[in-house]
Scaffold this motif. Structure first.
Motif, PDB file in Angstrom:
ATOM      1  N   ARG A 189      11.738  24.204  83.902  1.00 15.86           N
ATOM      2  CA  ARG A 189      10.474  24.591  84.524  1.00 15.86           C
ATOM      3  C   ARG A 189       9.425  23.489  84.434  1.00 15.86           C
ATOM      4  O   ARG A 189       8.419  23.535  85.134  1.00 15.86           O
ATOM      5  N   MET A 190       9.656  22.513  83.560  1.00 15.31           N
ATOM      6  CA  MET A 190       8.757  21.368  83.475  1.00 15.31           C
ATOM      7  C   MET A 190       9.430  20.089  83.946  1.00 15.31           C
ATOM      8  O   MET A 190       8.918  18.992  83.725  1.00 15.31           O
ATOM      9  N   CYS A 191      10.615  20.238  84.560  1.00 16.25           N
ATOM     10  CA  CYS A 191      11.313  19.125  85.222  1.00 16.25           C
ATOM     11  C   CYS A 191      11.754  18.033  84.250  1.00 16.25           C
ATOM     12  O   CYS A 191      11.872  16.863  84.637  1.00 16.25           O
ATOM     13  N   PHE A 192      12.010  18.370  82.989  1.00 16.31           N
ATOM     14  CA  PHE A 192      12.501  17.373  82.049  1.00 16.31           C
ATOM     15  C   PHE A 192      13.942  17.009  82.373  1.00 16.31           C
ATOM     16  O   PHE A 192      14.767  17.874  82.673  1.00 16.31           O
ATOM     17  N   VAL A 193      14.245  15.722  82.290  1.00 12.01           N
ATOM     18  CA  VAL A 193      15.586  15.244  82.603  1.00 12.01           C
ATOM     19  C   VAL A 193      16.565  15.642  81.508  1.00 12.01           C
ATOM     20  O   VAL A 193      17.695  16.073  81.789  1.00 12.01           O
ATOM     21  N   ASP A 194      16.166  15.516  80.261  1.00 19.35           N
ATOM     22  CA  ASP A 194      17.028  15.817  79.115  1.00 19.35           C
ATOM     23  C   ASP A 194      16.457  16.985  78.322  1.00 19.35           C
ATOM     24  O   ASP A 194      15.266  17.315  78.437  1.00 19.35           O
ATOM     25  N   PRO A 195      17.287  17.639  77.485  1.00 19.47           N
ATOM     26  CA  PRO A 195      16.760  18.673  76.576  1.00 19.47           C
ATOM     27  C   PRO A 195      15.666  18.092  75.683  1.00 19.47           C
ATOM     28  O   PRO A 195      15.739  16.943  75.252  1.00 19.47           O
ATOM     29  N   VAL A 196      14.635  18.877  75.412  1.00 20.04           N
ATOM     30  CA  VAL A 196      13.480  18.399  74.644  1.00 20.04           C
ATOM     31  C   VAL A 196      13.252  19.292  73.432  1.00 20.04           C
ATOM     32  O   VAL A 196      13.694  20.444  73.372  1.00 20.04           O
ATOM     33  N   ARG A 197      12.531  18.738  72.462  1.00 20.48           N
ATOM     34  CA  ARG A 197      12.251  19.438  71.216  1.00 20.48           C
ATOM     35  C   ARG A 197      11.309  20.621  71.470  1.00 20.48           C
ATOM     36  O   ARG A 197      10.254  20.465  72.094  1.00 20.48           O
ATOM     37  N   GLN A 198      11.705  21.789  70.934  1.00 18.74           N
ATOM     38  CA  GLN A 198      10.882  22.981  71.090  1.00 18.74           C
ATOM     39  C   GLN A 198      10.912  23.802  69.812  1.00 18.74           C
ATOM     40  O   GLN A 198      11.878  23.765  69.053  1.00 18.74           O
ATOM     41  N   CYS A 199       9.854  24.569  69.585  1.00 19.40           N
ATOM     42  CA  CYS A 199       9.817  25.470  68.442  1.00 19.40           C
ATOM     43  C   CYS A 199      10.772  26.640  68.687  1.00 19.40           C
ATOM     44  O   CYS A 199      11.288  26.830  69.801  1.00 19.40           O
ATOM     45  N   VAL A 200      11.000  27.427  67.665  1.00 16.35           N
ATOM     46  CA  VAL A 200      11.987  28.513  67.756  1.00 16.35           C
ATOM     47  C   VAL A 200      11.596  29.517  68.838  1.00 16.35           C
ATOM     48  O   VAL A 200      12.431  29.944  69.647  1.00 16.35           O
ATOM     49  N   GLU A 201      10.330  29.903  68.879  1.00 12.38           N
ATOM     50  CA  GLU A 201       9.866  30.888  69.852  1.00 12.38           C
ATOM     51  C   GLU A 201      10.011  30.379  71.283  1.00 12.38           C
ATOM     52  O   GLU A 201      10.510  31.089  72.160  1.00 12.38           O
TER      53      GLU A 201
END
Length: 293
Positions: A127-139
Motif C-alpha cells: 500500500r506504500m509501494c515499497f519494493v522490498d519487505p520493510v521493518r514494521q512493529c508487531v501491530e
C-alpha cells in the motif's frame, strides 16, 4: 488493418462525441459502436498500464511510485512522518530505554520508535509501494499481512471481473453486464449493451446485499460507508448476493445509484460473482482507510 482503423477512430474527439450521443439510448446500438466503445476502453487501459513510474529512495526504503500523484492507486497510503529521535527516549511497546547498545528503530508504517525486539519483522507493504519487505512493529505487521492477502488474492478477483444484473438509477429494467476493476485500480468498468466507467475516488458508499436472515429483516445486512461513517459492520454466516453503489459523476455533486445482483440463471458464475462482491467489500474498507488518512 481494420482493427488499427477502428482503434484510431475510437480515440478521436469527434468520434468520442458521436459515441456519447449514440450510446445514450441502448436500442440504437450497432456492432460498430460496440466495437468502438471496446477499443476506447482498451486504449485507456493500455495507456494506464504504461503510466510512468519512478524509483524513489526514502528513509524507509525504496519505493516504486507513479511519476504523477494523480495516477496513484486509490488503495495507496502516504508514507508516514517519523517521530523525531529526541521525542523517543524509550521503546513505545516495552518501554526499554534506548542507549548505545539498545538502538531505536522506526516502524515504516506508523513511524513510531521501537527497540529491535518489538520491531524486528520485515513484512511487504504494497500500500506504500515499497519494493522490498520493510521493518514494521508487531501491530502494523499483522495489518500489512492481511492487506498483502488482499493484493495477492482478492485484487486479482476484482481485476478478472464477474457477471451481474445491473440496474442503473431509477430504471426498472436490469441489464447483464461484466464488472471489473481497471488495471490501474482507479475505475470500475461495466460492459454490456451499455458501458459505464465509475471512478473509485468518486464512490460515496457501498452496501453489500446478503441472504440468510429471518423473514422480515432488511435485505441490506452489510453496510460499508466510505464517507459518512467510521464504522463498518460485517455479516455473519451469510452469502453476498448483490451490491448497492452510490457515486458522483465528474462535474456534478448529484449522487447516482447502481444496483448489482447475482442470478440463479448464472449457476456457473454465481459463486464467482459472490467472491467478487466479498473482494469489493474488502476494497471498500481499504478505500475508507486511505481517505481517513
Amino acid at each position: 488493418s481494420c482493427c488499427r482503423t477502428v482503434g484510431a477512430l475510437a480515440v478521436r474527439p469527434r468520434y468520442c462525441v458521436f459515441l456519447k450521443r449514440r450510446t445514450a439510448v441502448g436500442k440504437h446500438r450497432t456492432p460498430l459502436i460496440k466495437t468502438l466503445l471496446w477499443w476506447r476502453t482498451r486504449r485507456r487501459e493500455m495507456s494506464s498500464d504504461h503510466d510512468g513510474k519512478k524509483l524513489v529512495r526514502s528513509p524507509s526504503g525504496l519505493r516504486m511510485v507513479p511519476e504523477s500523484g494523480a495516477l496513484s492507486s486509490p488503495f495507496c497510503l502516504d508514507e508516514p512522518q517519523w517521530v523525531p529521535d529526541k521525542e523517543c527516549p524509550r521503546c513505545i511497546q516495552c518501554e526499554t530505554k534506548f542507549d548505545f547498545i539498545t538502538r531505536k528503530h522506526h516502524c515504516r508504517r506508523c513511524g513510531r520508535c521501537f527497540c529491535d525486539k518489538c520491531c524486528s519483522k520485515k513484512v511487504p507493504l504494497p500500500r506504500m509501494c515499497f519494493v522490498d519487505p520493510v521493518r514494521q512493529c508487531v501491530e502494523c505487521a499483522l495489518i500489512s499481512q492481511k492487506e498483502t492477502e488482499f493484493y495477492d488474492k482478492q485484487l486479482k478477483v476484482l481485476l478478472n471481473g464477474a457477471t451481474f444484473f445491473v440496474m442503473a438509477g431509477t430504471l426498472e429494467k436490469s441489464e447483464t453486464m461484466v464488472c471489473r476493476l481497471s488495471n490501474n485500480h482507479r475505475c470500475l468498468f461495466l460492459d454490456g449493451n451499455s458501458h459505464y466507467e465509475i471512478e473509485l475516488a468518486r464512490i460515496s458508499s457501498v452496501q453489500i446485499l446478503t441472504e440468510g436472515f429471518t423473514p422480515g429483516e432488511k435485505d441490506i445486512h452489510t453496510y460499508t460507508s466510505l464517507l459518512e461513517s467510521q464504522y463498518i459492520t460485517e455479516g455473519g454466516n451469510t452469502r453476498a448476493t448483490g451490491m448497492l453503489l452510490q457515486y458522483k459523476v465528474p462535474g456534478s455533486d448529484e449522487l447516482k445509484q447502481m444496483k448489482f445482483t447475482t442470478s440463479e440463471d448464472f449457476n456457473s458464475n454465481k459463486k464467482l460473482s459472490a467472491t467478487w462482491l466479498v473482494a469489493m467489500h474488502k476494497a471498500a474498507k481499504l478505500l475508507y482507510e486511505s481517505r481517513d488518512q
